[in-house]
Motif scaffolding. Structure first.
Motif, short mmCIF file in Angstrom:
data_model
loop_
_atom_site.label_atom_id
_atom_site.label_comp_id
_atom_site.label_asym_id
_atom_site.label_seq_id
_atom_site.Cartn_x
_atom_site.Cartn_y
_atom_site.Cartn_z
N HIS A 12 -45.04 -15.54 5.79
CA HIS A 12 -45.66 -13.75 6.54
C HIS A 12 -46.20 -13.51 7.48
CE1 HIS A 12 -47.35 -15.40 2.76
NE2 HIS A 12 -48.44 -14.66 2.86
N ARG A 13 -46.87 -13.86 7.56
CA ARG A 13 -48.16 -13.92 8.68
C ARG A 13 -47.56 -12.93 9.90
NH1 ARG A 13 -52.13 -16.60 11.51
NH2 ARG A 13 -53.09 -13.97 11.66
N PRO A 14 -48.03 -12.52 10.21
CA PRO A 14 -47.31 -11.77 11.60
C PRO A 14 -47.65 -12.15 12.55
CG PRO A 14 -49.10 -10.46 10.87
CD PRO A 14 -49.03 -11.10 9.67
N SER A 15 -49.08 -12.89 13.03
CA SER A 15 -49.46 -13.03 14.45
C SER A 15 -49.19 -14.47 14.52
CB SER A 15 -50.77 -12.55 14.63
OG SER A 15 -50.97 -13.41 15.79
N ALA A 16 -49.03 -14.74 16.17
CA ALA A 16 -48.32 -15.87 16.62
C ALA A 16 -49.53 -16.45 16.83
CB ALA A 16 -47.20 -15.59 17.30
N ASP A 17 -49.88 -17.02 18.06
CA ASP A 17 -50.95 -17.66 19.05
C ASP A 17 -51.69 -18.23 18.32
OD1 ASP A 17 -49.01 -16.61 21.71
OD2 ASP A 17 -48.11 -17.50 20.24
N ALA A 21 -56.34 -13.60 13.52
CA ALA A 21 -56.20 -12.05 14.88
C ALA A 21 -57.63 -11.79 15.24
CB ALA A 21 -54.92 -11.83 14.43
#
Ligand code: HEA
Ligand code: HEA
Ligand code: CUA
Ligand SMILES: [Cu+2]
Lengths: 309, 278, 593
Positions: A12-17, A21
């Protein structure tokens, strides 16, 4: 680019790279919003600069209304009425008989003293009127035509803006930016009371700025009378000249932004009083702060461009 | 399925066909005089047309090449199924080619840089103020809703004096002499458009813009307003008369001046009778 | 965002279908209002064409209630014609193409394609839709105010637009027009902020920027374009509004007077408005084409069953078009009285914009090359996009050449260009997108047969309608005139014939939309239920159900590669969803993919 390099994330963690964040959606959005605001003010201030640079050198003068046709008036003279003196009726009569101006117009000239301008005279007429007015105890001075492409700062015959008042106001706004910084750093350290206090200070300073601006508008729009070189009607309203159009549009939109900022600050301040923010959760304070600084920076630019140069 | 490509081929062929036919019909081609459909009357016009034709060839080539490639790909690489309903042929698996990308960036870049440089001189000749002819002004032309007011300097050669000649929608000049015009507008934006001379320039209120052109055939031409200026925009039409000789022009001017002197009208009134349509 | 996001849909129908914060519902709202306005704008175009083919002949049926003055005997008043094309273009651009491309497709696709549960700011998203409604209201209300709607062209040049006496539509209609545009502008601005933030912050695990589908890339870059260009238009519209209402004189020059009215005392500059307007409205034309390019890229790759040719160059080209788009606005002003030396520099930058466009065109063809092309309705429309965009783009080269533009500026050549890029380009892309994503949006499949009929006739008649505009245009036919026969050179039989031919094709083009409308509504209620992945495509939206559940994904997907891995050698299927790892024997060229 092979497949396996995607690090396993909790689902469920939204950010990717980037792993932690550094920016939140709110911060990205507020910066984008400010970018759009910057472009908006670029449009307005850019137009101001273009108008100013593109104005013909005879657009404004000390003796005639903005945008008057001055080609045939090169050796026209006028009289600047510095003070009316004890005998207002006599002064009015002298001006009327020297120029043939109607009652209303003469009244406007008297009202505009110490910068009342009587125009439409030749060299001889100007000299005679000056002498006549001197006899009546008024202060008057003959003046020849001076033109410029734009009203000059500190030139009361073409420019109605009070730089002194606005400098004070600018200082107030800068102070409010400082208190805002203090409010944000207070909440970052978790000092809620201090944060509320500085928010209140910012709010008050912002409100004061607005109040002064309202006062300034009042003076310009109806409070005072201005000489003909500023406005043919005696009052500085948006339609009297291109300078007036620009001034009211630019400062008006800035004022609206300050007002919006004050409302936002009031809401944030209430939230702060209710203890909504903490050292972990202070997004709203920070965003309000970013916006407030933006409003401040725009003002400094605007003040420089519209008032000072 | 693959026959869908024919629709695309037909559309492309139809377009090419229409454009290829155009030069052979005066109605379809760039506007010229009826008597001489192959001849452009002005110097600027000849340069502009030459450029137009170069671009037409270039883009035509690019168009045919890209459409051919598109149609070929559509036709050749349409999916087909074999007897078992399986694809007869797999799609090739590749992600591109750097070399091709470079090639098809550089070739158009070359073409475009050529075009950009090639046309500069024509543009400068037609529009740059430094290229304006040093001749006296033929007339001051003021657009207003919805007519062209022409003010000739009259015998003294100066515009704005008592002997000026006024006409409405009627511009006269002399063959082979470059006509210099000062273009103005008294209300909204109009645009001075001479289709046969390939001249167009907006008339902007508050500005005076010099326009110059010439014409190597005497006769009557049309002057159009090309910028939307209100309900009468479509009928803001004027005549341009090109006189064979200077003498003829001066005779016309003298006659007009006499007429104007008789009727004692300085500036003609706005033609309110033109209020109805058509 | 946490698991708390996975809650059921709102029960209340009002918050579920009307004031919803769900990006999918908002997308559908944008789509519907856009299509309805498309019909309105199209109808206006039909009346335009009628008048051009048979000037002043009463329009059947409509003339009775569109203009009533009996003195005209049913003839269209010329100012009404000006209103027609002004409102036609305004509606098509600001209320059809931009809202459908960015509002409908942007809203629906961005979260689904990057694997997010919703937009970053769902409430702001709802606001971006509902702020359109005051815009709609102003637009429609302007038809009923004294003087009627705006008639200064969609470009609204002052002083025609600012002086209330210059035209009936400038009496009141122009003010409404400005307000409508300001509302649409705010919608676009808030939308852009939302899209950019969503793309930057809410990508699913593994969804690197260079793994996003071209559609998302194009919408992202479009949003950036809007965020930076639109505020400048806003400032211009505000200044024009103040000129009209508050007595300022930004755009009214000294001494100009309309009719016998009093001379203006201003000192403003009409050309400044043009600069500000085109500073936005040139980028705006790319706002209308870039999402189309994204959609075409995805559709073409899917139905060629082949990786997109040159993924990274395609992204760079998009960015280059957007970037160059900021420095070419002057090409609309070559004949405006702007300094001609400035015109020369704008000409060079305009020419340069053809380069990234060239990359795009060649890469689309390269994508099809060697593929297994499946002729679905979506694919046909996408291929038509490519084919027609080439024509529209190449005609742009003529206009970019300043000397040639002298002749063709403000003629039908421009109108031809407009419609090849906007109908042939944007509109075909919209059709492609609707056919492609309809199953995902509504969970039902559109009828392919009707879709192909629609495509066939649209393609044919669009060529018939717009091709000859170039020819009458270079023959000198001015735009924005209701009656060309005033001019002798336009009374040529060939021109009259072409005008009538174009009109008949335009009517046929309008009729050709009937199968689309039927197909759309029939499929909506009675189309066969769609599978999750009917086209066997790779991007994330196809990994969830059709229509997607509230909050899109049961579990957030994890992404392993870009969405273009079709026909990977050795694969069982000819597609490889972004959620499946690439087979170990495949390595990709980092520059191209
Ligand atoms: C979607 C909308 C869209 C798009 C994408 C474009 C794209 C382009 N436009 Fe267009 N334009 C409009 C919409 C659009 N335009 C509108 C609405 C107007 C009129 C506004 C009004 O006045 O009402 C207008 C007007 C307009 C003008 C002003 C004309 C005038 O008023 O006198 C000019 C002038 O330069 C211009 C140029 C271009 C160019 C160079 C491109 C380029 O981006 C095109 C690039 C593409 C290609 C060139 C094709 C593909 C490339 C190849 C196949 C490679 C090889 C090519 C070569 C070597 C040449 N446009
Ligand atoms: C996206 C933009 C767009 C689109 C799609 C169109 C579509 C059309 N346009 Fe338009 N046009 C412009 C943008 C566009 N136009 C612009 C910017 C101008 C310049 C204006 C100016 O000068 O200021 C212009 C000007 C313009 C003129 C020039 C007027 C003049 O200068 O005098 C003409 C003339 O023929 C014309 C015709 C047409 C025609 C016949 C169509 C046809 O393609 C229309 C066919 C479509 C339909 C008939 C609608 C069908 C309905 C549906 C598909 C609805 C489906 C609904 C549901 C499912 C609910 N247009
Ligand atoms: Cu004058 Cu159009
Ligand atoms: Cu453009």
């Amino acid at each position: 680019m092979t497949s396996a390099d995607a690090p396993p994330h909790p689902a469920h963690r939204p950010s990717a790279d980037a792993a932690p964040a550094p920016a939140t959606p709110g911060k990205v959005a507020i910066w984008l919003f400010l970018a759009t605001e910057i472009m908006f003010f670029t449009g307005l201030l850019g137009s101001y600069i273009v108008f100013r640079a593109g104005s013909p050198p005879t657009s404004y003068s000390n003796l005639y209304a903005p945008a008057a046709q001055l080609d045939r008036l090169k050796d026209a003279r006028g009289v600047v009425l510095g003070a009316v003196g004890p005998d207002a009726d006599g002064v009015a009569g002298a001006i009327a008989s020297a120029t043939g101006k109607g009652e209303a117009e003469v009244a406007r000239i008297l009202a505009a003293a110490p910068h009342g301008v009587v125009n439409g005279l030749d060299e001889k007429g100007a000299g005679e009127l000056t002498a006549a007015l001197g006899k009546l105890g008024a202060k008057a001075e003959a003046a020849s035509l001076r033109t410029s492409n734009w009203p000059r700062p500190y030139d009361p015959l073409t420019n109605p803006l009070s730089i002194d008042l606005t400098t004070v106001n600018t200082f107030i706004l800068i102070c409010s930016s400082a208190t805002m910084v203090l409010a944000v750093s207070a909440i970052q350290q978790g000092r809620k009371g201090r944060c509320s206090l500085f928010l209140l200070a910012t709010l008050v300073l912002g409100g004061t700025f607005l109040g002064v601006q309202v006062f300034e508008y009042h003076e310009l729009l109806e409070g005072r009378s201005y000489p003909i070189g500023i406005s043919p009607t005696g009052h500085f309203t948006p339609e009297v000249s291109l300078f007036a159009s620009c001034f009211f549009t630019v400062t008006g939109f800035h004022g609206l932004h300050v007002a919006a900022g004050v409302v936002t600050l009031a809401i944030v301040f209430l939230g702060s009083l209710l203890g909504r923010f903490s050292a972990q959760d202070f997004g709203a304070v920070e965003y309000a702060g970013l916006y407030w600084h933006f409003v401040d920076v725009v003002w400094i630019l605007l003040f420089t461009i519209v008032y000072l140069i | 399925m693959r026959y869908w490509s024919l629709i695309f081929a037909l559309a492309a062929a139809f377009s090419v066909g229409a454009f290829a036919y155009a030069p052979f019909s005066p109605d379809w081609w760039l506007p010229n005089t009826v008597a001489e459909p192959g001849h452009v009357v002005s110097k600027a016009g000849r340069e502009i047309d030459a450029l137009f034709i170069i671009i037409l060839w270039l883009t035509g080539g690019v168009f045919v090449a890209t459409q051919a490639a598109l149609v070929w790909a559509q036709f050749r690489y349409a999916d087909r199924l074999d007897a078992e309903g399986k694809p007869a042929r797999p799609a090739r698996y590749f992600h591109g080619s750097q070399r091709l990308e470079v090639i098809w960036t550089i070739i158009p870049a070359g073409i475009l840089v050529f075009l950009a440089l090639y046309q500069m001189s024509t543009w400068a000749d037609v529009k740059f103020r430094s290229a304006a002819p040093r001749t006296p002004v033929l007339a001051e032309l003021t657009g207003r809703q919805f007519q062209w007011m022409v003010k000739y300097p009259g015998p003294d050669g100066k515009v704005g004096t008592a002997d000026d000649l006024f006409t409405v929608n009627d511009l006269h000049l002399v063959k082979d002499e470059t006509a210099l015009i000062h273009l103005k507008s008294s209300d909204v934006i109009h645009s001075f458009f001479l289709p046969q001379m390939r001249i167009k320039q907006d008339a902007v209120p508050g500005m005076t813009i010099p326009v110059w052109f010439d014409c190597d055939r005497a006769g009557r031409y049309e002057l159009a307003c090309a910028e939307l200026c209100g309900w009468g925009h479509y009928k803001m039409r004027g005549d341009v008369v090109v006189h064979e000789t200077r003498a003829e022009f001066e005779a016309w001017q003298a006659a007009k001046l006499a007429e104007q002197g008789r009727s004692q009208v300085g500036e003609p009134e706005g033609e309110t009778s033109e209020g109805d349509r058509q | 965002m946490s698991d708390a996001h996975v809650h059921p849909r709102p029960r209340n129908p009002l918050t579920r279908y009307v004031f919803s914060t769900d990006h999918k519902v908002i997308a559908v709202q944008f789509l519907f209002s856009g299509l309805i306005f498309f019909a309105v704008g199209g109808l206006l175009a039909m009346i335009i064409r009628w008048q051009l083919a048979w000037p002043w002949r009463p329009v059947p049926i409509l003339s009775k209630w569109l203009w009533s003055a009996p003195a005209l005997g049913g003839q269209m008043p010329p100012e009404f014609y000006n209103k027609l094309f002004t409102m036609h273009a305004t509606i098509m651009i600001f209320f059809v193409i931009i809202p459908i491309l960015t509002g409908a497709f942007g809203n629906f696709l961005i979260p689904l394609m990057i694997g997010a549960r919703d937009m970053a700011f769902p409430k702001l998203n709802m606001f971006s839709y509902w702020i359109m409604w005051p815009g709609f209201a102003f637009l429609l209300a302007s038809f009923f105010v004294e003087g009627g709607p705006s008639e200064a062209g969609w470009t609204g040049y002052p002083p025609l637009s600012t002086d209330p006496h210059a035209a009936p539509g400038s009496l009141n209609g122009q003010t409404y027009w400005l307000l409508a545009l300001l509302c649409a502008g705010i919608s676009s601005l808030t939308g852009s902020i939302n899209y950019i933030t969503t793309v930057v912050m809410l990508r699913a695990p593994g969804m690197k920027m260079f793994r996003m589908p071209m559609t998302v890339w194009s919408l992202f870059i479009t949003a950036l374009l809007q965020a930076f260009a639109l505020p400048v238009l806003t400032s211009a519209l505000v200044m024009q509004l103040l000129d009209r209402t508050a007595g300022t004189n930004f755009f009214s020059p000294v001494g100009a007077s309309v009719g016998n009215g009093p001379a203006v005392t201003g000192g403003g500059a009409p050309l400044l408005f043009q600069h500000l307007f085109w500073f936005y409205s040139h980028p705006a034309v790319y706002v209308m084409i870039l999402p189309g390019m994204g959609i075409a890229s995805d559709v073409i790759s899917t139905f060629s069953r082949k990786p997109l040719f040159g993924y990274k160059p395609m992204v760079v080209a998009l960015a280059a078009i957007a970037g160059l788009g900021f420095i070419v606005w002057g090409h609309h002003m070559f004949q405006s009285g702007m300094n001609p030396a400035l015109g020369a520099t704008f000409m060079v930058s305009t020419m340069m914009i053809a380069l990234p466009s060239a990359i795009k065109v060649f890469n689309w063809i390269g994508t099809m090359w060697g593929g297994r092309i499946q002729y679905t309705s979506a694919m046909l429309n996408a291929m038509a996009f490519v084919s027609m965009f080439i024509i529209g783009g190449l005609s742009g080269i003529f206009m970019a050449a300043t000397p040639v533009d002298i002749h063709i500026h403000d003629t039908y050549f421009i109108v031809g260009h407009i419609h090849y890029v906007l109908f042939g380009g944007s509109t075909f892309a919209i059709f492609a997108g609707v056919y492609y994503w309809f199953p995902k949006i509504f969970g039902r499949t559109m009828n392919e047969g009707l879709g192909k009929v629609h495509f066939l006739f649209t393609f044919i008649f669009m060529t018939g309608t717009f091709l000859f505009m170039h020819i009458v245009g270079w023959h000198g036919h001015m735009r924005r005139i209701p009656d060309p026969t005033v001019y002798e050179f336009l009374r040529a039989p060939g021109v009259v014939w072409m005008n009538q031919f174009m009109t008949i094709c335009a009517f046929a083009l309008g009729l050709a939309q009937v199968p689309f409308v039927l197909n759309f509504f029939y499929s909506l209620v009675a189309g066969p239920k769609a599978e999750a992945n009917p086209w066997k495509a790779n991007s994330l939206e196809w990994t969830t159900a059709s229509p997607p559940p509230h909050y899109n994904f049961e579990d957030l997907p994890r992404v392993f590669h870009a969405p273009y891995e079709y026909s990977v050698p050795g694969g069982e299927e000819d597609y490889l969803p972004q959620t499946s790892p690439l087979p170990p024997n495949i390595t990709l060229d980092p520059v191209m993919a």
